[in-house]
Scaffold this active site. Structure first.
Site: not given
Lengths: 761, 51
Positions: A639, A53, A50, A635, A450
């Site tokens: 994998d 920020c 925003c 992940d 996985d």
């Protein structure tokens, strides 16, 4: 702190972030020189969202010494900092203090998207030309005649030249490229149609003819360029977003030289035999052997094993492992190019074949479409030539056929559905790599999961919290806040009870636990054998066997039981996939017992435990040979080859860097419902694409005979073309309605949750 | 007919002006952070343009 930086858990996160800050050498390695002593560093800051920020970051960084300026890009969530001098200003630490985690960027992610700006420029030019020519054409259609008509045609011809040269160049180049290699693509009929229409119109204009097709040839380009730009935007956006996520491979390491000097070297320059210093919180850059120190290692990325492994000197470690608690000195045993990480990349490249010969629907249709169109035009020409002997008339009608069949609707149909679908998925936190991924996902019949990090969160979770006294839990949480060990993080989440004594000195003993003194007693949180030095720790007693305990002066006062929690909605996701008639299987590197627990909890019948990375690939290839189209959801680094081998793949945003790059979809939120949602949207998108292609074909079967019979004037061509395009766009937008109606429950709750945390406080 | 002689060039010139304005904006990077630009107007700063 700004209004919207992450809230209550910040103190903890800052402590955590501080220990994984990239070192200044690492930052320097990733910066680029702007000439002189000016450097620019690009950081990915995912938490920016925003105006507050932006202001907080830009002012805080701007105030630092030697920082020339900082600029936040909210769309890509990046901060670029320009700075001077040799020393790197402490901007990552500053961002950390403000509550923003910052990550360095891959150097190749730099640079603007040249293709996109070329496409947008082309759309602008084609739109300008099409608008103006259309205005002039309307005057002609409404009855301008004689010299006025000729003038309008000449002006149109002039406007069309730059449009064809600039905007049409994109199609001409691609068509030429295809023809030169003996292939056929959608751009060939476009290029031929557009240039023939222009040449014909010019001839008509010179000879004071009634009809000219300048408007048709330019507006065709305009519509097709819109489709092409959308297609490009979708792919590029997801790609940069994926790249902007945190980076997990080490970029380099501190090397200990023989003379005691320290040197930070990039991964590529680390050679076997070098001694590397790995601080707590750093990743190990190359395979090696520990020669000094002891620590806990998080190997989940490498082996899929979720419990941290305690190591001491003499043990071997692989690249990509995260060092959790104590500093280590590691002797490199392989160069980066021979490491485990690189082996994964090689396996991945080898496995990619399964996907390479997939051809997108649009390409498959155009391979059939282009020859048919040209044949129809040629037959029309030959027919009229034979019937009337008037080559001018035969040519005009043949060109009308070519224009009216030009794949305007087809060129828009596929990208627009995919963009709408990708946007829908993006709003639900799922990023799509490219359009063909959705087409492939729509075709799957088997899903392979996985376990660690995918079905489960890959982080331990305290399961017996209710049975522990709140005061003890509060002390344990205070102590745990000082450590990065996954067990500590799980305990630290339970902080908040106010009555506990204040901790005085806290120290971490790598591989054992945390020791602190408070109110005159010594407290230890850690392994049972180490922490409970006065208790008989054979395993008996009311607190059960082994595990992690909290002790006061050597007497066990609480024990903690951890479990790897299932990912939110995992069960619901499995049920939904079952309803979608997808069969499921689980592949894991973890033990059979751990797999059986998860499989039972989720109702997955088939699972294969203790698999090495190449084993997963073999399982998937076996399924593919049996005629299944496989979706891989995973992940870990282990994998990655399987993600490449599968027909289509999905990875969570927490996945390893190369895992995310190998996956076709990346989901950002915790919920596993992303998988059935992506499947659902893809199937609907697939259905709409087929409908759109059908619409385009129906349109052609009506329009082409009219054209062949010689009844198409430019006015009719313009109306028919726009109508078919609008029809296709309208049909694509139906997807928005479809999906919104069905997304209820969990995803909207997640969205509400995110909104809530975004509110300024 | 005579009016067209200057009306058409005028129309084309104005259109081309718009087009070149767009191309200039595109080249100078004004479309790179649309989301950020929308939020930035909320930030109070000195009334000086940024470098």
């Amino acid at each position: 702190m700004s209004c919207c930086a992450p809230g209550a858990e910040m103190a903890l996160d800052v402590a955590g972030a501080a220990s994984v800050l990239p070192s200044s050498q690492e930052i320097k390695l990733a910066s680029r020189s702007l000439g002189g002593d000016l450097y620019q560093t690009d950081l990915s800051v995912p938490a920016v969202h925003c105006a507050a920020c932006i202001r907080a970051i830009e002012t805080a960084l701007g105030k630092l010494d030697r920082v020339e300026g900082a600029r936040v890009n909210l769309s890509t969530k990046r901060v670029s900092v320009r700075w001077r001098g040799d020393e790197v200003p402490p901007f990552v630490a500053t961002l950390g203090r403000l509550g923003y985690d910052a990550h360095l960027f891959e150097p190749e992610a730099y640079g603007k998207d040249k293709t996109l700006s070329e496409l947008i420029r082309a759309v602008a030019v084609a739109g300008f030309a099409a608008g103006n020519i259309m205005l002039l054409s309307v005057s002609v259609w409404s009855g301008a005649a004689g010299a006025t008509r000729d003038l309008f045609h000449w002006v149109s011809a002039l406007i069309a030249i730059p449009a064809l040269a600039f905007a049409g160049g994109i199609f001409f180049r691609s068509a030429w490229n295809a023809l030169r290699h003996g292939r056929m693509n959608m751009d060939v009929p476009i290029a031929v149609g557009v240039s023939l229409a222009y040449a014909m119109s010019l001839y008509e204009t010179i000879n004071h003819g009634d009809h000219a097709y300048f408007d048709a040839s330019v507006s065709l380009l305009f519509f097709l360029l819109i489709g092409r730009t959308l297609d490009h935007v979708m792919r590029e956006r997801a790609r940069t977003a994926v790249k902007g996520l945190s980076q997990l491979a080490a970029r380099g390491a501190m090397v200990l030289r023989g003379d005691g000097a320290h040197d930070y070297l990039p991964v590529g320059e680390i050679e076997p035999g070098m001694q590397l210093l790995i601080a707590a919180g750093e990743r190990i850059p190359v395979d090696g052997k520990i020669i000094r120190g002891s620590s806990d290692l998080d190997c989940s990325l490498v082996s899929g094993e979720s419990t941290p492994r305690t190591v001491a000197s003499g043990e071997a470690v692989q690249a990509g492992i995260l060092n959790l608690t104590g500093p280590l000195t590691v002797q490199a045993t392989a160069a980066a190019k021979d490491s485990f990480l690189e082996e994964m990349v090689r396996l991945m490249e080898a496995a990619e074949g399964g996907r390479a010969h997939y051809r997108r629907i649009a390409d498959r249709v155009s391979a059939l479409y282009a020859p048919v169109v040209h044949l129809a035009a040629f037959v029309t020409f030959a027919g009229w030539m034979a019937a009337t002997g008037d080559w001018h008339r035969a040519m005009t009608i043949a060109i009308a056929v070519l224009i009216i069949t030009c794949p305007c609707a087809l060129g828009l149909a596929v990208p627009i559905v995919q963009v709408v679908a990708a946007r829908r998925l993006f709003e639900s936190g799922i990023m799509v790599k490219d359009g063909s991924a959705m087409e492939r996902l729509a075709a799957i019949d088997t899903a392979v999961f996985d376990k660690t990090g995918t079905l489960t969160l890959g982080q331990p979770h305290l399961v017996n919290a209710p049975s522990i006294k709140p005061a003890m839990l509060a002390i344990a949480a205070d102590m745990a806040a000082h450590s990065r060990h996954p067990f500590s993080r799980a305990i630290a989440g339970f902080a908040g009870f106010a009555g506990q004594p204040k901790l005085e000195s806290v120290s971490e003993h790598p591989g054992f636990g945390i020791e602190a003194t408070a109110a005159g007693s010594t407290w230890r949180l850690g392994r049972r054998g180490w922490a409970g030095w006065r208790a008989r720790t054979g395993g008996e007693g009311k607190h059960g066997y082994g595990g992690t305990v909290l002790t006061k002066d050597g007497i066990i006062v609480a024990s903690f039981v951890f479990e790897d929690a299932l990912r939110a909605d995992a069960r619901a996701a499995i049920v939904q996939l079952n309803d979608a008639r997808v069969s499921m299987e689980m592949l894991s590197g973890d033990t059979a017992a751990a797999c059986a627990d998860v499989a039972k909890a989720l109702g997955i019948d088939r699972f294969v435990p203790v698999l090495v990375p190449s084993g997963k690939v073999e399982c998937i290839e076996a399924l593919a040979r049996a005629g299944h189209k496989v979706l891989m959801v995973g992940d870990g680094l282990n994998d990655t080859p399987a993600l490449s081998a599968a027909h289509v793949s999905i990875a969570p945003a927490t996945a390893a860097d190369i895992g995310r790059n190998a996956a076709d979809f990346v989901f950002l939120r915790e919920s596993l419902l992303a998988v059935p949602l992506a499947l659902d949207v893809s199937r609907k998108a697939g259905r709409l694409i087929r409908q759109n292609i059908a619409i385009a074909i129906v349109y052609n079967t009506i329009a082409v005979p009219i054209a062949i019979l010689g009844h198409v004037t430019p006015l009719i061509a313009a109306i028919a073309m726009s109508a078919s395009s609008l029809l296709v766009i309208g049909n694509a937008l139906r997807l928005q309605g479809f999906v919104l109606a069905e997304v209820t429950g969990a995803p909207s709750a997640t969205r509400a949750g995110i909104r809530a945390s975004v509110q300024p406080s | 007919m005579t009016t067209l002689v200057y009306l058409i060039p005028a129309a084309l010139f104005l259109g081309a002006l718009g087009l070149s304005g767009f191309l200039w904006a595109l080249r100078s990077g004004q479309y790179e952070d649309l989301h950020g630009a929308a939020e930035r107007i909320l930030i109070d700063r000195d009334d000086k343009p940024e470098r």
